[in-house]
Design an enzyme around this catalytic site. Structure first.
Site, short mmCIF file in Angstrom:
data_model
loop_
_atom_site.label_atom_id
_atom_site.label_comp_id
_atom_site.label_asym_id
_atom_site.label_seq_id
_atom_site.Cartn_x
_atom_site.Cartn_y
_atom_site.Cartn_z
N TYR A 138 0.82 -1.22 0.00
CA TYR A 138 0.00 0.00 0.00
C TYR A 138 0.85 1.27 0.00
O TYR A 138 0.32 2.37 -0.12
CB TYR A 138 -0.94 0.03 1.20
CG TYR A 138 -2.09 -0.93 1.03
CD1 TYR A 138 -3.34 -0.47 0.66
CD2 TYR A 138 -1.90 -2.29 1.19
CE1 TYR A 138 -4.38 -1.35 0.48
CE2 TYR A 138 -2.93 -3.18 1.00
CZ TYR A 138 -4.17 -2.71 0.64
OH TYR A 138 -5.20 -3.58 0.45
N LYS A 208 2.92 -14.22 5.92
CA LYS A 208 3.27 -15.13 4.83
C LYS A 208 4.81 -15.26 4.83
O LYS A 208 5.47 -15.15 3.80
CB LYS A 208 2.72 -14.52 3.52
CG LYS A 208 2.72 -15.41 2.32
CD LYS A 208 1.74 -16.55 2.37
CE LYS A 208 2.01 -17.47 1.20
NZ LYS A 208 1.58 -18.84 1.39
N ASP A 273 -2.43 -18.29 4.32
CA ASP A 273 -3.35 -19.18 3.58
C ASP A 273 -3.97 -20.21 4.52
O ASP A 273 -5.17 -20.49 4.44
CB ASP A 273 -2.65 -19.85 2.40
CG ASP A 273 -1.26 -20.35 2.74
OD1 ASP A 273 -0.39 -19.52 3.02
OD2 ASP A 273 -1.06 -21.57 2.74
N ASP A 297 -6.36 -6.92 4.53
CA ASP A 297 -7.41 -6.55 3.60
C ASP A 297 -8.25 -7.78 3.26
O ASP A 297 -9.49 -7.79 3.39
CB ASP A 297 -6.74 -5.99 2.33
CG ASP A 297 -7.74 -5.32 1.41
OD1 ASP A 297 -8.84 -4.98 1.87
OD2 ASP A 297 -7.41 -5.14 0.23
#
Ligand code: NAI
Length: 411
Positions: A138, A208, A273, A297
């Protein structure tokens, strides 16, 4: 600010359905505050302009007077804003967050009885997401395929840093993902302090880091370091793994059990995930989540959908260090239904509830939540829920009148 009994609070009405939901929300907040405190406390509302309305009136999408008022009064509330296309803004929301350094996006996700949900037991989902709001992709550092900047960066990467893994260099667009120690730790501090204050027992870092070891992995590692230094009331699964590796799993289990008996908060981490699977399978295992911007998000919207609340989930963007905060509807301007009286004001209303909590005006906030619970359970709903609940829809204004009536009666 929090001690004031008559604060001035700027509001941005918002575009599209913004006018309708703001009008409804303002009435309900005023009624809830009056019902809780009579004239002892009262908000003085100050309209500030942003978005389409600002552009039409001033020629600027985000006038400097608006930023000045938001800086001065610290707390503000806003409806959804149109994203101007090709006006030099990526998004007004992102600009506001960056200008005021609102580093924590806080999204409480809970189920309201009566709301249509795709899950069998949506009530098991009850968690608060802390999404880092100022870093990650972002930051907007992105260069188009075949642009001079992309070529320059590519040159630097291949020649100076010996990067050989860009599969199609001639046509690759390039982006940069900055994640810092300070940025991660201030967000994680907010999540841990929230857990302590609200007597939550579990905080989970979602990242992640298996693939992005220094950015996403850094977020997690800096979180664990922060705890080691500053949070004796927390036991981490990182520590559990270390004890297990050094002295065996039985000893680690004993340490974990001991920590739980002492009422310590348990902090673990989950790969993003896997987390998206876990929240569908075992949502009851999670209470407070701290995560990076892009993960946050996806996760916030997935969780909101899970409880059927995509149109009614609240949110706030907060800088806990300066005290600046903007409470906002989390959905967009819904141009397809604007002006029809179909809009559901609950997202903005529940965000207003978060704002009242932030002020310490818990009684007024509780009145709003209780009135919404009553409305949903008795099938007094706006157009978006009416069909699924096989009932007639109330208009946005009728819905807010119902809420005001309900909260006054609950006196
Ligand atoms: P949207 O959230 O405005 O609409 C998606 C769907 O949900 C539409 O069918 C809409 O009718 C419905 N919906 C949304 N809020 C509702 C409510 N309160 N009550 C009943 N139905 C509701 O998303 P979309 O269409 O992608 O975006 C429209 C505009 O909003 C764009 O300019 C976008 O950039 C902006 N936007 C602004 C946000 C903000 O200010 N926080 C967030 C998301 C989008």
């Amino acid at each position: 600010m929090t001690k004031q009994l008559h604060p001035v609070i700027p509001y941005i009405e918002g575009d599209g359905i913004g006018t309708e939901i703001w009008r409804a929300t303002q009435k309900v907040i005023d009624a809830a505050v009056y019902s809780a405190y009579q004239t002892e406390r009262k908000i003085t509302w100050l309209e500030v302009l942003a978005g389409q309305k600002a552009f039409d009136q001033t020629g600027s999408w985000l006038p400097k007077e608006t930023l000045a008022a938001l800086k001065k009064y610290k707390l503000a509330i806003k409806g959804p804003l149109t994203t101007p296309i090709g006006e030099g803004f990526r998004s007004l929301n992102v600009t506001l967050r960056q200008e005021l350094d609102l580093y924590a996006c806080v999204r409480p996700i809970r189920y309201f009885k009566g709301v249509p949900s795709p899950l069998k037991a949506p009530g098991k989902t009850d968690m608060t997401i802390f999404r880092e709001n100022t870093e990650d992709v972002y930051a907007g550092i992105e260069f188009a395929s075949e642009s001079a900047e992309a070529k320059q960066l590519l040159d630097f990467l291949t020649k100076k840093l010996a990067v050989t893994t860009i599969r199609f260099p001639a046509t690759s667009a390039l982006g940069i993902k900055p994640i810092s120690q300070e940025g991660s730790q201030r967000l994680i501090t907010a999540a841990l302090d929230y857990a302590l204050e609200h007597e939550k027992k579990r905080v989970t870092f979602v990242h992640k880091g298996n693939i992005m070891k220094f950015t996403e992995g850094g977020f997690k590692n800096w979180g664990y370091e922060l705890i080691k230094e500053n949070y004796p009331q927390v036991f981490t699964m990182d520590r559990y793994k270390k004890i297990a590796a050094e002295t065996g799993i039985e000893k680690a289990d004993v340490a974990l059990k001991e920590a739980k008996n002492l009422g310590k908060i348990i902090v673990d981490d989950v790969i993003a995930d896997n987390f998206l699977q876990q929240i569908l399978l075992y949502p009851e295992n999670y209470q407070v989540v701290a995560t990076t911007n892009l993960n946050g998000d996806y996760i916030s919207d997935a969780l909101a959908a899970q409880v059927g609340g995509i149109g009614i989930s609240p949110g706030a963007n907060i800088n806990y260090q300066t005290g600046h905060a903007i409470f906002e509807a989390t959905h967009g301007t819904a141009p397809d239904i604007a002006g029809k009286g179909w809009a559901n004001p609950c997202s903005l209303l529940l965000s207003a509830g978060m704002m009242l909590d932030h002020l310490g005006w818990f009684e007024a906030s509780e009145k709003i939540t209780a009135a919404i619970e009553k409305a949903l359970q008795s099938k007094h709903v706006t157009h978006d829920f009416a069909q699924a609940l096989d009932t007639n829809a109330l208009s946005t204004a009728e819905f807010s009148d119902y809420l005001i009536n309900a909260l006054q009666k609950a006196h």
